[in-house]
Design a protein around this motif. Structure first.
Motif, PDB file in Angstrom:
ATOM      1  N   THR A  92       0.690 -62.977 -47.395  1.00 17.90           N
ATOM      2  CA  THR A  92       0.750 -61.947 -46.367  1.00 17.90           C
ATOM      3  C   THR A  92      -0.236 -62.239 -45.242  1.00 17.90           C
ATOM      4  O   THR A  92       0.109 -62.148 -44.050  1.00 17.90           O
ATOM      5  N   ILE A  93      -1.469 -62.594 -45.594  1.00 19.06           N
ATOM      6  CA  ILE A  93      -2.479 -62.893 -44.574  1.00 19.06           C
ATOM      7  C   ILE A  93      -2.016 -64.042 -43.683  1.00 19.06           C
ATOM      8  O   ILE A  93      -2.097 -63.970 -42.445  1.00 19.06           O
ATOM      9  N   THR A  94      -1.517 -65.107 -44.304  1.00 23.51           N
ATOM     10  CA  THR A  94      -1.067 -66.270 -43.544  1.00 23.51           C
ATOM     11  C   THR A  94       0.070 -65.913 -42.601  1.00 23.51           C
ATOM     12  O   THR A  94       0.059 -66.266 -41.413  1.00 23.51           O
ATOM     13  N   GLU A  95       1.069 -65.197 -43.111  1.00 25.97           N
ATOM     14  CA  GLU A  95       2.225 -64.851 -42.298  1.00 25.97           C
ATOM     15  C   GLU A  95       1.845 -63.925 -41.140  1.00 25.97           C
ATOM     16  O   GLU A  95       2.310 -64.104 -40.008  1.00 25.97           O
ATOM     17  N   VAL A  96       1.002 -62.941 -41.420  1.00 26.80           N
ATOM     18  CA  VAL A  96       0.605 -61.982 -40.389  1.00 26.80           C
ATOM     19  C   VAL A  96      -0.165 -62.664 -39.267  1.00 26.80           C
ATOM     20  O   VAL A  96       0.114 -62.453 -38.080  1.00 26.80           O
ATOM     21  N   LEU A  97      -1.122 -63.501 -39.612  1.00 25.80           N
ATOM     22  CA  LEU A  97      -1.938 -64.152 -38.588  1.00 25.80           C
ATOM     23  C   LEU A  97      -1.114 -65.153 -37.781  1.00 25.80           C
ATOM     24  O   LEU A  97      -1.272 -65.256 -36.558  1.00 25.80           O
ATOM     25  N   HIS A  98      -0.219 -65.885 -38.441  1.00 23.78           N
ATOM     26  CA  HIS A  98       0.605 -66.846 -37.720  1.00 23.78           C
ATOM     27  C   HIS A  98       1.665 -66.158 -36.856  1.00 23.78           C
ATOM     28  O   HIS A  98       2.134 -66.739 -35.873  1.00 23.78           O
ATOM     29  N   ALA A  99       2.035 -64.950 -37.205  1.00 22.37           N
ATOM     30  CA  ALA A  99       3.004 -64.212 -36.382  1.00 22.37           C
ATOM     31  C   ALA A  99       2.369 -63.701 -35.095  1.00 22.37           C
ATOM     32  O   ALA A  99       3.084 -63.283 -34.183  1.00 22.37           O
ATOM     33  N   GLY A 100       1.039 -63.716 -35.017  1.00 24.26           N
ATOM     34  CA  GLY A 100       0.378 -63.342 -33.779  1.00 24.26           C
ATOM     35  C   GLY A 100      -0.321 -61.998 -33.777  1.00 24.26           C
ATOM     36  O   GLY A 100      -0.648 -61.472 -32.709  1.00 24.26           O
ATOM     37  N   LEU A 173       6.268 -69.578 -41.244  1.00 23.39           N
ATOM     38  CA  LEU A 173       7.477 -69.069 -41.863  1.00 23.39           C
ATOM     39  C   LEU A 173       7.197 -68.609 -43.287  1.00 23.39           C
ATOM     40  O   LEU A 173       6.432 -69.242 -44.012  1.00 23.39           O
ATOM     41  N   SER A 174       7.818 -67.514 -43.669  1.00 29.37           N
ATOM     42  CA  SER A 174       7.702 -67.021 -45.038  1.00 29.37           C
ATOM     43  C   SER A 174       8.577 -67.873 -45.948  1.00 29.37           C
ATOM     44  O   SER A 174       9.392 -68.690 -45.495  1.00 29.37           O
ATOM     45  N   THR A 175       8.430 -67.666 -47.257  1.00 29.65           N
ATOM     46  CA  THR A 175       9.258 -68.389 -48.217  1.00 29.65           C
ATOM     47  C   THR A 175      10.736 -68.128 -47.957  1.00 29.65           C
ATOM     48  O   THR A 175      11.568 -69.035 -47.991  1.00 29.65           O
ATOM     49  N   GLU A 176      11.060 -66.862 -47.670  1.00 33.45           N
ATOM     50  CA  GLU A 176      12.449 -66.503 -47.378  1.00 33.45           C
ATOM     51  C   GLU A 176      12.941 -67.177 -46.102  1.00 33.45           C
ATOM     52  O   GLU A 176      14.076 -67.651 -46.023  1.00 33.45           O
ATOM     53  N   ASP A 177      12.078 -67.231 -45.075  1.00 35.40           N
ATOM     54  CA  ASP A 177      12.459 -67.862 -43.809  1.00 35.40           C
ATOM     55  C   ASP A 177      12.712 -69.361 -43.995  1.00 35.40           C
ATOM     56  O   ASP A 177      13.633 -69.920 -43.392  1.00 35.40           O
ATOM     57  N   VAL A 178      11.891 -70.011 -44.818  1.00 34.40           N
ATOM     58  CA  VAL A 178      12.066 -71.446 -45.074  1.00 34.40           C
ATOM     59  C   VAL A 178      13.416 -71.690 -45.759  1.00 34.40           C
ATOM     60  O   VAL A 178      14.152 -72.608 -45.389  1.00 34.40           O
TER      61      VAL A 178
END
Length: 228
Positions: A92-100, A173-178
């Motif tokens: 969650t932390i990784t996805e949130v920060l990379h999303a901007g 990208l999340s696991t689902e997005d990949v």
């Protein structure tokens, strides 16, 4: 100056709770609340909030996808986004920060922390929940100081598919997005991520992202199409 805020979350209790915490702030005005990512996009275009507080899960369009779409919107100034997450997992932390996101708060946030995050976002600053910031500092301090060239053999030992998935993860990208991007099963992606962590001796997604950048994988301008 009054800070205009839009609140987005799929759970009424969360939306109403955040709104109530901000109700007594004279310089913060809640424009509206919504559980829909698509509705949120429409209100952002028309009502132009200074700050958007969003959950990760929304109906129709997730909070993360909403942030990614906002990057393509012509809004001046663009709204600053604070994410309110119900969990603080590494993913969650990784996805949130990379999303901007310019702020990340979790379910035990206090009124003072929420208000401070809104003001910080309005000023163009970034604020993280104290325990999130502490974890990131500890993670950074644990990292070794290997020069990038020493990581090259490990990077070259990866299969083309492993490198492809690693680059997508590092791009946020999340696991689902990949899985959707590569048209492969979710279980297959998870297996590749597990093997990546085992092969590289890394503990979590944050370390995978760090490796991808330090090993120079993100300098690639294109990705090779491979079969699973």
């Amino acid at each position: 100056m009054t800070v205009d805020v839009l609140i987005c979350d799929e759970m009424p209790l969360v939306r109403d709770g955040i709104k109530a915490l901000l109700a007594d702030e004279e310089d913060i005005r809640v424009l509206d609340v919504t559980d829909s990512g698509i509705h949120a996009m429409m209100m952002i275009r028309t009502r132009r909030p200074d700050v958007v507080i969003t959950g990760v899960r929304l109906s129709g369009l997730s909070g993360l996808d909403m942030m990614r779409r906002l990057k393509d919107e012509i809004l001046e100034p663009p709204p600053r986004v604070i994410v309110f997450a119900m969990d603080d997992s590494d993913e969650t932390i990784t996805e949130v920060l990379h999303a901007g996101a310019c702020g990340l708060l979790v379910k035990d946030v206090s009124r003072g922390e929420l208000v401070a995050a809104v003001h910080a976002a309005a000023r163009g600053q970034v604020m993280l929940a104290p325990r999130i910031a502490e974890r990131l500092v500890h993670w950074f301090c644990r990292q070794d100081s290997q020069p990038e060239e020493l990581l090259q053999p490990a990077a070259e030992a990866l299969t083309p598919r492993e490198r492809q998935i690693l680059v997508l993860i590092a791009n946020g990208l999340s696991t689902e997005d990949v899985a959707e991007e590569l048209t492969i099963g979710l279980a297959t992606v998870r297996t590749h991520i597990y093997r990546l962590r085992h092969k590289l001796g890394l503990k979590d997604r944050a370390q995978l992202v760090s490796f991808a950048y330090r090993a120079g994988l993100m300098q690639l301008t294109s990705q090779t199409t491979v079969t699973p």
